[in-house]
Design an enzyme around this catalytic site. Structure first.
Site: not given
Ligand code: T1G
Length: 699
Positions: A111, A131
């Site tokens: 976004e 999301e």
């Molecule tokens: N926020 C906080 N922590 C996050 C995070 C996030 N969005 N994404 C990953 N982490 C942390 C995860 O918990 C782990 O922490 C570490 O990063 C490595 O992640 C307004 C409201 C990006 C594909 O849903 O899909 O934006 O365990 O083990 O396998 O519209 O992380 O090491 O302490 O998964 O290489 C939308 C979620 C949010 C993406 C990487 N975004 N993340 O995968 O590593 S809502 C998501 C993922 C939003 C807006 C809305 C995956 C990854 P720890 P990992 P990975």
């Protein structure tokens, strides 16, 4: 001359003449937390007030561009500046702003890019709007700006599917403007120069119009009502995307309201619990530290489980040697593995070339001696302790020093199995769930002598197979099956006390289970449970109100479900219908037991089912079989089809409330004080005002 200054720990500005670079650096995934939001807002404001700056390029350090909003902030009081406000400021910039995307630009990260005036992707890029997987919707302009670039249909697919697309797809759809190779900072500098030279066009996304597509909206809404009646945010996504035909400001307000309504739902809490829980279960000391290399796997048994496990290993690029006792068994194993791999190709999960490579790495053999060079053996034969003892005794002689010896047993005592070897420290349980190449759960069962590096190797192996490894201690059924055996009794009691199997299934499917327990039994084969009940008949508690006589008597007719054409349901027609003969058996047994059948509402069925599940789940945490409540939750999300939007049985218990749970158990206990007992841990939690989320935080 380059001037670089840090606005805060996550945002820095580098200015070189009339080009300004904004670098986002918030490891590990550049989540747009508060400092990122504050820094971006300040950077845009400052640079718009800097006369010589003619173009701004935003890029990120590390392995990926912004992967979304900071999920850890959700559920806490929101702190300004809010993401939509930051992105609106970027779009309103009088100086062209471009973005350079690499890695996984997801959610708020994508976004952010959509709010810039042009987007340059770097090879290997994935963009997405996941999301919906968190019970939310793109709440920072995604439902308004993406349709302006790529149309409503593409937006609907991205936002409702929640799955990323690669850079080429995004480029073709118009979601990004270029796809190049190179280092993000260097690409930022060259692209910025192109803006100045006029060879890279820029325009505010909001200036573009959206073509209405009422048919799409209606068709999508109807499909969601059919396919996802339980979920809330998908319907709000349709509402928000529909608003993109309005002026941007108005559409953004509608999106914001829809987003906030999703933020308030228990589903958002459940799905975010699932997101972090999947990561938490392997974030434990036992999963860290030294591991043993696993480069070749031996699998004993070519049945459904052995073949499924072999398929999972082959899909992870691990060579497999499969052992069977007879050629026909080995042929069946090879056929099942081949069929599994071909299924993966058909589903688009595997290329033909990778299927062929996997089959080339599969070596069937009738000789256990051929396991002498493998690093890990997984025994997946019949659930008989005698058979397993014999196998492990032989493996102890055949396998090389340091080989890990694992059993896929669903119930049996790993310590008894390990005692058949001179190397109990090398033995553990690796309990897969059928179909083993699809279900993501792997219970990693720790024997009393299992060496730390063997246990850590179990977790590394789970990660290699893209499984969710959960630590379990030895008991009958470990975590999942032990709990299932308990609540299965509650299902049996409901049926004998008056509910029909179909009523139970319908009620639980209304709760969110993909399939009710009787349909599941018919699908898996009722003979499996029957064999287990016969195996444990001597352990049956004579004081049980009644065990499961109807289930046994149905099996005695040879009715095992789908595979025999009839079970709880009759599969002879074009759709399954309740089997009247099974209902007759249930009535017959009610009469024999002197039961006057009573009616149960769907709500009562669900309450008894989930309360029985929670009671045994509490006991599993209480006696340490599971490390924390979240471990039990993940077992049920990834192994038992528990609805993900509810987060798992103990997350659900927090939503129900301990006082309500205890009152229910005591009420049911007046009918059956033996089965319905309040676990001590639940009473203590009530006294302490504790929650399962609190226990998770304590670890
Ligand atoms: N926020 C906080 N922590 C996050 C995070 C996030 N969005 N994404 C990953 N982490 C942390 C995860 O918990 C782990 O922490 C570490 O990063 C490595 O992640 C307004 C409201 C990006 C594909 O849903 O899909 O934006 O365990 O083990 O396998 O519209 O992380 O090491 O302490 O998964 O290489 C939308 C979620 C949010 C993406 C990487 N975004 N993340 O995968 O590593 S809502 C998501 C993922 C939003 C807006 C809305 C995956 C990854 P720890 P990992 P990975």
């Amino acid at each position: 001359m380059t001037d670089t200054r840090a606005l805060n720990d996550n945002i820095s500005i580098e200015q070189s003449g009339d080009i300004a670079l904004i670098c986002i650096n918030n490891p590990p995934v550049n989540a747009s937390g508060l400092l990122v939001r504050q820094g971006l807002m300040a950077a845009i404001t400052d640079l718009n007030a800097t006369a010589e700056v003619k173009v701004i390029a935003i890029y990120a350090a590390g392995r990926t561009f912004v992967a979304g909003a900071d999920i850890k902030e959700f559920g806490k009081p929101p702190v300004e500046p809010f993401l939509p406000d930051v992105f609106n400021a970027i779009e309103a910039s009088s100086i062209p702003v471009i973005s350079i995307l690499h890695g996984t630009a997801l959610g708020g990260g994508f976004e952010l890019a959509l709010a810039t005036h042009a987007r340059i992707g770097i090879e290997g890029l994935k963009v997405g709007l996941p999301e919906v997987n968190l019970g939310l919707l793109p709440g920072a302009g995604g439902t308004q700006r993406l349709p302006r670039l790529a149309g409503m249909a593409f937006t609907m697919d991205m936002a409702l599917g929640g799955k990323p697309v690669n850079g080429a797809t995004a480029l073709e759809a118009g979601a990004i403007d270029r796809l190049v190779s190179g280092d993000p900072r260097k690409v930022a500098l060259s692209a910025a120069q192109e803006v100045i030279d006029g060879t890279l066009p820029t325009r505010p996304t909001g200036s573009l119009a959206v073509e209405a597509d009422p048919d799409l909206l209606e068709a999508t809404a109807n499909k969601l009502r059919m396919k996802q009646p339980h979920l809330y945010s998908p319907h709000k996504i349709v509402e928000a995307v529909a608003a993109s035909v309005k002026p941007l400001e108005e559409g953004l307000q509608i999106e914001r309201a829809a987003f906030l309504s999703c933020m308030d739902t228990p589903q958002r809490a459940g799905l975010i619990h699932a997101f972090f829980g999947e990561r938490a279960v392997s974030n434990i000391p036992e999963a860290k530290g030294d591991t043993r290399d696993i480069a070749k796997v031996g699998i004993i048994g070519g049945g459904t489980m052995g073949s499924g496990i072999a398929t999972a290993c082959l899909l992870a690029g691990l060579p497999v040697r499969m052992i069977e006792v007879a050629q026909d068994g080995l042929d069946r194993g090879l056929a099942t593995v081949t069929n599994n791999l071909e299924g993966a190709v058909k589903r688009g999960k595997l290329t033909e070339a990778k299927k062929d490579a996997a089959l080339a790495a599969f070596q069937p053999s009738l000789m256990m001696e051929d396991l002498s060079d493998v690093d890990l053996v997984i025994e997946a034969v019949f659930e008989s302790m005698d058979v397993k003892r014999d196998i492990f005794g032989k493996l102890d002689v055949i396998c090389k020093e340091g080989a890990i010896l694992a059993s896929n047993t669903s119930y049996l005592d790993i310590n008894d199995i390990a005692a058949c070897t001179k190397r109990p420290q090398d033995v553990l349980g690796l309990h897969f769930f059928s179909p083993a190449h699809v279900m993501r759960l792997l219970e990693i069962v720790q024997g009393k002598d299992t060496a730390p590096d063997v246990l850590a190797s179990g977790f590394a192996f789970a990660k290699r197979l893209k499984k969710v490894g959960v630590l379990a201690q030895v008991c009958d059924g470990f975590i999942g099956n032990r709990i299932m055996n308990h609540y299965a009794k509650a299902v049996g009691y409901l049926v004998l006390d008056g509910a029909s199997p179909a009523e139970v299934d319908q009620a639980l499917e209304g709760f969110g289970l993909a399939m009710g327990p009787h349909k599941v039994g018919d699908l898996a084969g009722l003979d499996i449970g029957w064999a287990n009940r016969k195996r444990t008949a001597d352990q049956r508690d004579p004081a049980d109100r009644y065990a499961t006589p109807h289930a046994d008597r149905i099996c005695e007719q040879g009715w095992f479900g789908r595979k025999t054409g009839t079970g709880y349901y009759d599969y002879s027609g074009d759709r399954p219908v309740p089997n009247p003969a099974a209902l007759a058996i249930i009535d017959e047994i009610r009469s024999e037991l002197g039961i006057t059948p009573q009616a149960f509402s769907a709500e009562e069925i669900v309450e008894r089912y989930i309360t029985a599940m929670i009671v045994e789940a509490v006991r599993v945490v209480e006696d340490g079989t599971a490390k924390r409540p979240v471990d039990v939750d993940m077992v049920f999300l990834f192994g038992y089809g528990f609805p993900r939007f509810r987060g798992g049985p103990l997350h659900e218990a927090d939503q129900i409330g301990i006082d309500t749970l205890i009152a229910r158990i005591e009420r049911y206990g007046t009918e059956d004080p033996r089965y319905w007992q309040v676990p001590a841990l639940l009473r203590k939690m009530q006294e302490d005002g504790e929650t399962f989320a609190g226990l998770n935080r304590k670890g």
